[in-house]
Scaffold this motif. Structure first.
Motif, mmCIF file in Angstrom:
data_model
loop_
_atom_site.group_PDB
_atom_site.id
_atom_site.type_symbol
_atom_site.label_atom_id
_atom_site.label_comp_id
_atom_site.label_asym_id
_atom_site.label_seq_id
_atom_site.Cartn_x
_atom_site.Cartn_y
_atom_site.Cartn_z
ATOM 1 N N ARG A 63 0.807 -1.223 0.000
ATOM 2 C CA ARG A 63 0.000 0.000 0.000
ATOM 3 C C ARG A 63 0.838 1.270 0.000
ATOM 4 O O ARG A 63 0.473 2.260 -0.645
ATOM 5 N N HIS A 64 1.949 1.252 0.737
ATOM 6 C CA HIS A 64 2.676 2.495 0.962
ATOM 7 C C HIS A 64 4.147 2.432 0.533
ATOM 8 O O HIS A 64 4.849 3.434 0.643
ATOM 9 N N GLY A 65 4.592 1.269 0.044
ATOM 10 C CA GLY A 65 6.000 1.103 -0.297
ATOM 11 C C GLY A 65 6.331 1.344 -1.744
ATOM 12 O O GLY A 65 7.442 1.011 -2.184
ATOM 13 N N GLY A 66 5.425 1.933 -2.522
ATOM 14 C CA GLY A 66 5.685 2.165 -3.938
ATOM 15 C C GLY A 66 6.879 3.054 -4.216
ATOM 16 O O GLY A 66 7.727 2.711 -5.054
ATOM 17 N N PRO A 67 7.005 4.225 -3.554
ATOM 18 C CA PRO A 67 8.179 5.077 -3.795
ATOM 19 C C PRO A 67 9.491 4.374 -3.459
ATOM 20 O O PRO A 67 10.484 4.526 -4.183
ATOM 21 N N TRP A 68 9.506 3.604 -2.382
ATOM 22 C CA TRP A 68 10.715 2.847 -2.016
ATOM 23 C C TRP A 68 11.023 1.822 -3.094
ATOM 24 O O TRP A 68 12.173 1.666 -3.516
#
Length: 403
Positions: free
Chosen positions: A289-294
């Motif tokens: 959900r939130h690790g796309g930029p990483w």
């Protein structure tokens, strides 16, 4: 509690974050299998810090005492969101089951579609646990070797499928997509051909897609989920955030059924869902959900490293044949021209103190090869190739590795 950089803020290349002394403080298999003078580039662990959204989610769960049993709902929803964004794949939540990890999930699915002494087809050279887990389950392994171009060979598949079904046996095809160790990313046309051949021969396809998020942009390749191609409705796919976000120690994965195999997935024993770690599921949901930029920063770093490896080998070990992989963080090195025998990994370890995975373990086509994990810093990668070149210079010449 911080969840990392604000939305839209750039993320630094995570492969450049940990120093070698920091990495050597780790106690995982990668850093404990060999003495401290060895550079370990063998097992599929990455030299990265944990993505901050994942670390924050795990810290929050621990602070809350949220350490009970896992549930499938959040994982299924998070995977569905990620798959729609990245691959335009809509995954119905009612066709998803929680499993401990991808390989144990594969075992459970193989139990659903095959029986004792039935056959499982694999594309050699391939991930060694495909052999070990399948044989431990009491199934026979039949190889359908990749072509010389390291791509799926329709003729080999047809031959293997016919052999697997001989005598009226049930059969499955364990598809590695993207492929480990070669890094080949199968095309939609290739996968559609697999589905057609499987339907023709009555073979059930089980796709290991654990490396699916690890296809850098700009390669011309794109991961195509097997269950999205025409004719794949009787198949299954196994997925996890494990490889892309370095979460092997936080166990969780899912099995996804094609539209015609949902009824079989529903027969999965309820106790299978007890195997995943709740903290693992929380970590995987946060990654998806939130690790796309990483992940995007990682993919850029991996793209740099796979090209750096090509330059280093051309300069310092030109006898190694290397094709820049389209996916994964693994390099399949053809070392047969080096004259160091069938197991070059043993030579690199003995004379260079660099640990690679022995190609022999990957089945037919693996002799004379080695698998290198380039998910590390450019500095470690450079030192590793320097050591490998020195090892070849120091090693006695042996018969060329068998093809």
């Amino acid at each position: 509690m911080s969840a990392g950089p604000p939305p839209g803020a750039p993320v630094a290349n995570p492969l450049r974050a940990p120093t070698l002394p920091e990495l050597r403080r780790r106690t995982s298999m990668k850093w404990r299998e060999y003495p401290p003078d060895v550079l370990p580039l063998w097992v599929a662990e990455m030299d990265t810090p944990l993505a901050e959204p994942v670390a924050a989610a795990v810290r929050a769960a621990v602070d809350l005492g949220d350490t009970g049993y896992a549930t499938v709902g959040p994982y299924a929803e998070a995977l569905g969101e990620f798959a729609k964004r990245r691959w335009d794949w809509r995954i119905p939540a009612d066709r998803v089951a929680l499993v401990p990890d991808v390989m144990l999930g594969i075992v459970e699915v193989l139990k659903l579609v095959t029986g004792p002494d039935d056959a499982v087809v694999v594309n050699s050279p391939v991930y060694p646990p495909f052999y070990a887990f399948t044989e431990n389950l009491g199934r026979r392994v039949i190889e359908a070797p990749l072509g010389e171009d390291r791509r799926l060979d329709a003729v080999a598949l047809r031959t293997a499928f016919a052999a697997a079904r001989a005598g009226g046996h049930r059969a499955a095809f364990l598809l590695c997509s993207p492929h480990n160790p070669t890094g080949t990313v199968h095309t939609a046309a290739e996968l559609a051909r697999v589905a057609a051949l499987a339907e023709e021969h009555g073979v059930r396809v089980v796709a290991d897609e654990i490396h699916a998020p690890l296809v850098p942009p700009g390669t011309g390749a794109r991961h195509v989920p097997y269950l999205t191609v025409p004719g794949a409705g009787r198949g299954f796919a196994l997925l996890s955030a494990s490889k892309a976000w370095n979460l092997a120690g936080l166990k969780a994965a899912v099995a996804v059924a094609g539209e015609e195999s949902a009824g079989e997935l529903a027969l999965l024993p309820e106790e299978v869902s007890h195997g995943p770690s709740h903290l693992g599921a929380i970590a995987h949901v946060a990654a998806l959900r939130h690790g796309g930029p990483w992940l995007d920063a990682l993919l850029a770093g991996l793209d740099e490293n796979r090209r750096l490896l090509g330059r280093l080998l051309a300069e310092r070990l030109p006898g190694v044949a290397y094709r820049v992989p389209d996916g994964t963080f693994l390099a399949w090195l053809d070392c047969r021209a080096l004259g160091v025998g069938d197991d070059p990994a043993a030579v690199f370890l003995e004379h260079g103190r660099v640990a690679l995975a022995s190609g022999i373990l990957f089945g037919s086509g693996g002799a004379g090869h080695a698998r290198l994990n380039f998910a590390t810093s450019p500095e470690v990668l450079t030192e590793a190739v320097d050591r490998m070149a020195a090892a070849v210079a120091a090693a006695p010449q042996r018969p060329e590795g068998r093809p």
